[in-house]
Design a protein around this motif. Sequence first.
Motif, short mmCIF file in Angstrom:
data_model
loop_
_atom_site.label_atom_id
_atom_site.label_comp_id
_atom_site.label_asym_id
_atom_site.label_seq_id
_atom_site.Cartn_x
_atom_site.Cartn_y
_atom_site.Cartn_z
N PHE B 285 -47.65 8.03 -2.64
CA PHE B 285 -46.83 6.84 -2.44
C PHE B 285 -45.92 6.62 -3.64
O PHE B 285 -46.28 6.97 -4.77
CB PHE B 285 -47.70 5.58 -2.31
N ARG B 286 -44.76 6.02 -3.41
CA ARG B 286 -43.99 5.45 -4.50
C ARG B 286 -43.39 4.15 -3.99
O ARG B 286 -43.49 3.85 -2.80
CB ARG B 286 -42.91 6.41 -5.03
N GLY B 287 -42.80 3.39 -4.88
CA GLY B 287 -42.19 2.14 -4.44
C GLY B 287 -40.98 2.40 -3.57
O GLY B 287 -40.37 3.48 -3.65
N VAL B 288 -40.64 1.43 -2.74
CA VAL B 288 -39.47 1.60 -1.88
C VAL B 288 -38.21 1.56 -2.74
O VAL B 288 -38.25 1.14 -3.90
CB VAL B 288 -39.41 0.51 -0.78
N ASP B 289 -37.10 2.00 -2.17
CA ASP B 289 -35.86 2.11 -2.94
C ASP B 289 -35.15 0.77 -3.07
O ASP B 289 -34.19 0.49 -2.35
CB ASP B 289 -34.95 3.15 -2.29
N LEU B 290 -35.64 -0.06 -3.98
CA LEU B 290 -35.00 -1.35 -4.24
C LEU B 290 -34.33 -1.27 -5.60
O LEU B 290 -34.95 -0.82 -6.57
CB LEU B 290 -36.06 -2.45 -4.31
N THR B 291 -33.10 -1.72 -5.69
CA THR B 291 -32.47 -1.79 -7.01
C THR B 291 -32.26 -3.26 -7.36
O THR B 291 -32.05 -4.09 -6.48
CB THR B 291 -31.12 -1.05 -7.04
N ALA B 292 -32.33 -3.56 -8.64
CA ALA B 292 -32.22 -4.96 -9.08
C ALA B 292 -31.05 -5.10 -10.05
O ALA B 292 -30.77 -4.18 -10.84
CB ALA B 292 -33.51 -5.39 -9.75
N PHE B 293 -30.40 -6.26 -9.99
CA PHE B 293 -29.22 -6.52 -10.83
C PHE B 293 -29.31 -7.91 -11.44
O PHE B 293 -29.86 -8.83 -10.83
CB PHE B 293 -27.95 -6.42 -9.97
N ASP B 294 -28.77 -8.05 -12.66
CA ASP B 294 -28.74 -9.39 -13.26
C ASP B 294 -27.46 -10.12 -12.83
O ASP B 294 -26.69 -9.62 -11.98
CB ASP B 294 -28.89 -9.31 -14.78
N ALA B 295 -27.24 -11.31 -13.40
CA ALA B 295 -26.13 -12.16 -12.95
C ALA B 295 -24.77 -11.47 -13.12
O ALA B 295 -23.83 -11.74 -12.37
CB ALA B 295 -26.16 -13.47 -13.72
N GLN B 296 -24.69 -10.58 -14.13
CA GLN B 296 -23.41 -9.90 -14.39
C GLN B 296 -23.27 -8.61 -13.56
O GLN B 296 -22.28 -7.88 -13.72
CB GLN B 296 -23.27 -9.55 -15.88
N GLY B 297 -24.28 -8.32 -12.78
CA GLY B 297 -24.22 -7.09 -11.97
C GLY B 297 -24.74 -5.88 -12.69
O GLY B 297 -24.59 -4.75 -12.22
N ARG B 298 -25.41 -6.09 -13.86
CA ARG B 298 -25.98 -4.95 -14.60
C ARG B 298 -27.27 -4.50 -13.92
O ARG B 298 -28.08 -5.34 -13.49
CB ARG B 298 -26.27 -5.39 -16.04
N ASP B 299 -27.46 -3.22 -13.82
CA ASP B 299 -28.66 -2.67 -13.16
C ASP B 299 -29.89 -2.92 -14.05
O ASP B 299 -29.96 -2.42 -15.17
CB ASP B 299 -28.47 -1.17 -12.92
N ILE B 300 -30.84 -3.71 -13.54
CA ILE B 300 -32.07 -4.01 -14.30
C ILE B 300 -33.31 -3.45 -13.59
O ILE B 300 -34.43 -3.92 -13.82
CB ILE B 300 -32.22 -5.54 -14.53
N THR B 301 -33.08 -2.47 -12.73
CA THR B 301 -34.19 -1.89 -11.96
C THR B 301 -35.30 -1.41 -12.89
O THR B 301 -36.48 -1.66 -12.64
CB THR B 301 -33.68 -0.71 -11.10
N SER B 302 -34.93 -0.73 -13.97
CA SER B 302 -35.96 -0.16 -14.86
C SER B 302 -36.71 -1.25 -15.62
O SER B 302 -37.78 -1.00 -16.17
CB SER B 302 -35.33 0.82 -15.84
N GLU B 303 -36.14 -2.46 -15.67
CA GLU B 303 -36.85 -3.55 -16.34
C GLU B 303 -37.80 -4.27 -15.37
O GLU B 303 -38.86 -4.76 -15.78
CB GLU B 303 -35.85 -4.56 -16.92
#
Lengths: 48, 485
Positions: B285-303
């Motif tokens: 198993f791995r996590g589903v493909d969700l990406t996360a962004f902060d208010a400025q649109g910066r990718d914070i998935t790894s955080e």
Amino acid sequence: MDHANDDIARALMPSAHTLRERQNLLFQFWRFLALNLRFVTMIFKGEH
Amino acid sequence: MARVVVLGAGISGHTAALHLRRRLAKEHEVVVVTPNSKWNWIPSNIWVGVGNMRTDQVTFPLAPVYRRKGIVFHQALATELHPEGSPDLAAPHVTVRYTDPRREGEVAQLTYDYLINATGPKLNFAATPGLGPDANTVSVCTPQHAVHASEELAKVIATLRQGVRQRLVVGVGHGTCTCEGAAFEYAFNVEHELRTAGVRDLAEVVYLTNEYELGDFGVGGMVFHQGGEETTSKYWTESLFRERDVRAIVQAHVEKVEPGVIHYEQLDGSRNTLTFDFAMLLPPFRGVDLTAFDAQGRDITSEMFAPNGFMKVDANYASPVYEDWSAADWPSTYESPRYPNVFGVGIAFAPPHQISTPRTSPNGTLITPAPPRTGMPSGVMGKTVALTIVDRITTGTATAARRASMADMGAACVASAGTGLRRGTAASMTMYPVVPDYARFPGSGRSDKDTFGEIGLAGHWTKYMLHVLFMYKAMARPGWHLIPE
């Protein structure tokens, strides 16, 4: 290589009495009640 | 008015949604987003996989249940998290892409006040070349996979009836898989079906696993106290393997699967092959493909997420050394450390470490089961988080989160070893706690009184009863909330 099959070959073989007991309807009904009582007790342990 | 969005409608997400709806006033909105149109009682898929149940017995359509309960349902896949909002939309929101045939491919943004990530696993067949129902093995992870497995098994039984010997391999398809219990169940259900079909003497059944030894089940094994004696799940399981004449290969990482041949590495570094006529190997198993962004649109998935795609919650992820691990590392509130209105439950949360002792081959391959967090613990997490959110919405304050750590939670596991109201059997186990706590329970890390195992027909009755009860509960029939998670 692992030793799983050597260990299986040395494992305890359930006796004919044990095997009969595992399928005996009356005895298993009693075990069903005991098993579920144990499950319910365990479910309510802990924080939930 | 508050809106709670639940991503995923498996055991954890569906449980959370039902409890939220039951406890929250109608002015508040509960929204479920899931790409599937049906709920699935996954533990019974093994019975579909041997042809003893139909898919409609283990599934039901979600839309009518949610309509009846007043839960808003979006059949869609969550693709992006914007927990701080975005330059286009200030409120926290999630971006979804519809899988609903009426809106197929349409993209929307759903705002939320609280978010529960219960997206479950991505079935990572791609981690092992040749693995999976689109390649060279079958699976029982979904009802469709299980039907396929059942059809393939029927072909093997037909071949056996012609007097041709066959080798059936059941197990896990990668060194870091979880759900060894499900593989164990399927192995013994297959063996049971072969005996029922009268072809057992021509069939070789092999259980192929990443467990260090039999009976590990991804929880480091168990110590049972029965009849005044101490035994272990290893000896107990080996006895069942001997009784049923099932071979085992342990400490295995499947490297690739070619048609009819499994290539695997073992902990001692050896590389071996195993031919097969039928192979059901569960994927990692791995996590589903969700990406996360902060208010400025910066990718914070790894955080927000661990490298394996699972969401970081209130666990201690800072202890890389096995000797430093403790029960206290395990999360109890499932709250994101970065966003207190975002929670990760069930398989979707990132465990801080394995429960089984991690081991690596001389070639550097990790061969250790990942921690199971399905079934009962999953439901408990869903309910716990739902109650935290209810507390916060009804009081209007950031009340302390409710707690349910797997290090203080028991679990019951009933592993079917064959069906039939008179001929069925199952290995029933309980353990408390799921994550061993060596400070509280010196020795095995678990309570002697509450950790036990038993084999017999009663276990089969119990597993069937659980099937009926949990289908009833998930359908939110009258009194559903009285059935414990």
